[in-house]
Design a protein around this motif. Structure first.
Motif, short mmCIF file in Angstrom:
data_model
loop_
_atom_site.label_atom_id
_atom_site.label_comp_id
_atom_site.label_asym_id
_atom_site.label_seq_id
_atom_site.Cartn_x
_atom_site.Cartn_y
_atom_site.Cartn_z
N THR A 1 31.13 4.56 33.25
CA THR A 1 31.34 5.70 34.09
C THR A 1 32.85 5.65 34.76
OG1 THR A 1 31.02 4.09 35.99
CG2 THR A 1 29.00 5.50 34.96
N SER B 1 29.32 8.53 31.05
CA SER B 1 29.46 9.87 31.60
C SER B 1 30.62 10.45 30.98
CB SER B 1 29.16 9.83 32.89
OG SER B 1 30.40 8.89 33.34
N SER C 1 32.53 12.83 35.34
CA SER C 1 32.37 13.25 36.78
C SER C 1 31.23 13.30 37.32
CB SER C 1 32.65 14.91 36.54
OG SER C 1 31.61 15.25 35.63
N TYR C 2 30.27 12.15 36.73
CA TYR C 2 28.86 11.94 37.33
C TYR C 2 28.30 10.47 36.83
CZ TYR C 2 27.03 12.68 32.54
OH TYR C 2 26.59 12.50 31.08
N THR D 1 33.20 9.02 41.84
CA THR D 1 31.96 8.85 41.62
C THR D 1 31.33 7.39 42.19
OG1 THR D 1 31.86 8.22 39.54
CG2 THR D 1 31.81 10.61 40.00
N ALA E 1 34.04 15.78 41.45
CA ALA E 1 32.80 14.87 41.21
C ALA E 1 31.23 15.52 41.37
CB ALA E 1 32.65 13.60 41.81
N SER E 2 30.44 15.24 40.61
CA SER E 2 29.27 16.06 40.73
C SER E 2 28.53 15.74 41.94
CB SER E 2 28.39 15.77 39.54
OG SER E 2 27.63 14.71 39.38
N GLU F 1 25.70 14.92 43.41
CA GLU F 1 24.73 13.66 43.62
C GLU F 1 25.34 12.38 43.40
OE1 GLU F 1 24.48 15.83 39.68
OE2 GLU F 1 24.40 16.33 41.80
N SER F 2 26.57 12.47 42.59
CA SER F 2 27.25 11.12 42.38
C SER F 2 28.41 11.01 43.43
CB SER F 2 27.70 11.09 40.99
OG SER F 2 26.76 11.62 40.06
N ARG F 3 28.73 11.58 44.26
CA ARG F 3 29.83 11.78 45.00
C ARG F 3 30.31 10.36 45.87
NH1 ARG F 3 29.72 17.49 48.09
NH2 ARG F 3 30.74 18.66 46.49
#
Ligand SMILES: *Cc1c(COP(=O)(O)O)cnc(C)c1O
Length: 359
Positions: free
Chosen positions: A98, A121, A127-128, A155, A287-288, A290-292
């Motif tokens: 990741t 990723s 980014s996720y 992330t 960052a996306s 939900e993964s921040r």
């Protein structure tokens, strides 16, 4: 110049209270007539510093009795090799990639055995965090490896991977002690302390007892064998005594403010201020959603020139080390435990001004 809001990814800010205590004790620690830096690591006062630090960390993180805590040197990067050396029996390990640190760890482990990337990723510039609920974990994998908070990309794993019964090894360097965790879900946790806990030059490992072995299947230098420091209570050789002392103070500070529950509340509050603003602004959060990460907040203006200008002008507002990692560019605000909420508010104020003038 007074103290600044230091958004560096590491070494990073330490609680001012802790620094002041260290200052008070610098010349004469607890009537010993000397500084901790000058003290024998075999002396009584130092023994107490070390044992208190271990106990306070156990309390703060609620470490179960079947786990051992050791302090070692060599940086988190050295553990990239130590992990396979200590854990590989079947010479097989499964890695989740990741970001850059996970990739480095994977490459290092490939020197020692057959390593498989079970999720990645990389397709979207890290980014996720990929869905890790049903991965193709090998039946005979010795462990599953993650980098839990990706310092460079901003992330974080908010759900741990389903390792299908294999020990989970987690690099927590940039999220260690940021929130309560269930240690029993891990085989090994390790963290370089310079991000969220203390001065550089120290790594903390929390290892489940059954994973600490005498006989390793890979030829391993004494100093890289976890058992060496477990058996010696981290005193096999001269430890980074001063860093352990400062970390011990940080553990006490966390206890004093209300433990990791309170730490999490504070960290969530800081991250919310920044992300809420980012989401309705013209900046690009990289960052996306939900993964921040709650620790490293990455964003861009959309123009390299303006990114540069941002970093330069921020200095006038006491905001320093906010430049993104060279692999990603843009900006990165590392808002670890010791960053006060005032620092985040000051950053958002500056961002608003910069946005109005430039974006
Ligand atoms: C900083 C960092 C490292 C590298 O740490 P060193 O102590 O410099 O070796 C490894 N992993 C993560 C997640 C980091 O943030």
């Amino acid at each position: 110049m007074g103290r600044v809001f230091n958004f560096s990814a590491g070494p990073a800010m330490l609680p001012e209270e802790v620094l002041k205590e260290v200052q008070d004790e610098l010349l004469n620690y607890n009537n010993s007539g000397m500084s901790v830096m000058e003290m024998s690591h075999r002396s009584k006062p130092y023994e107490k510093i070390l044992n208190d630090a271990i106990q306070d960390l156990k309390d703060v993180l609620n470490v179960p009795d079947n786990y051992k805590i050791i302090f070692v040197q060599g940086g988190a990067s050295q553990q990239f090799a130590a992990v396979p050396m200590n854990l590989m029996k079947n010479k097989k390990a499964d890695y989740i990639l990741t970001g850059q640190f996970a990739t480095k760890a994977y490459k290092e482990a490939c020197m020692f055995g057959d390593c498989k990337v079970v999720a990645s990723s990389k397709d979207k510039e890290f980014s996720y965090i990929p869905d890790c609920s049903d991965l193709d974990i090998r039946e005979d994998a010795d462990y599953v490896y993650i980098c839990e908070n990706n310092t460079i990309y901003g992330t974080k794993f908010w759900t741990l991977p389903n390792t299908k019964g294999k020990p989970l090894v987690s690099d927590q360097s940039s999220c260690f002690l940021s929130e309560p965790i269930d240690v029993s879900k891990y085989g090994v946790i390790y963290a370089g302390v310079q991000k969220n806990v203390g001065p550089a030059g120290l790594v903390i490992l929390i290892i489940r007892e059954d994973l600490i072995r005498d006989e390793l299947d890979i030829v391993t230098p004494t100093m890289l064998k976890w058992k060496t420091q477990v058996d010696a209570n981290s005193l096999y050789n001269t430890p980074n005594a001063f860093a352990i002392y400062v970390c011990g103070k940080v553990f006490k500070w966390i206890k004093k403010i209300g433990g990791l529950e309170e730490m999490k509340k504070r960290n969530q509050a800081k991250a919310k201020i920044l992300y809420d603003y980012l989401d309705q602004s013209k900046y690009i959060a990289t960052a996306s959603k939900e993964s921040r990460s709650m620790m490293n907040v990455t964003f861009r203006t959309g123009s390299e020139e303006l990114d540069k200008k941002f970093v330069e002008e921020a200095k006038d507002y006491n905001i320093v080390s906010i430049k993104g990692h060279r692999a990603v560019g843009g900006m990165r605000a590392s808002i670890y435990n010791a960053m006060p909420i005032e620092g985040v508010k000051a950053l958002v104020e500056f961002m608003k001004k910069f946005e109005a003038e430039n974006l």
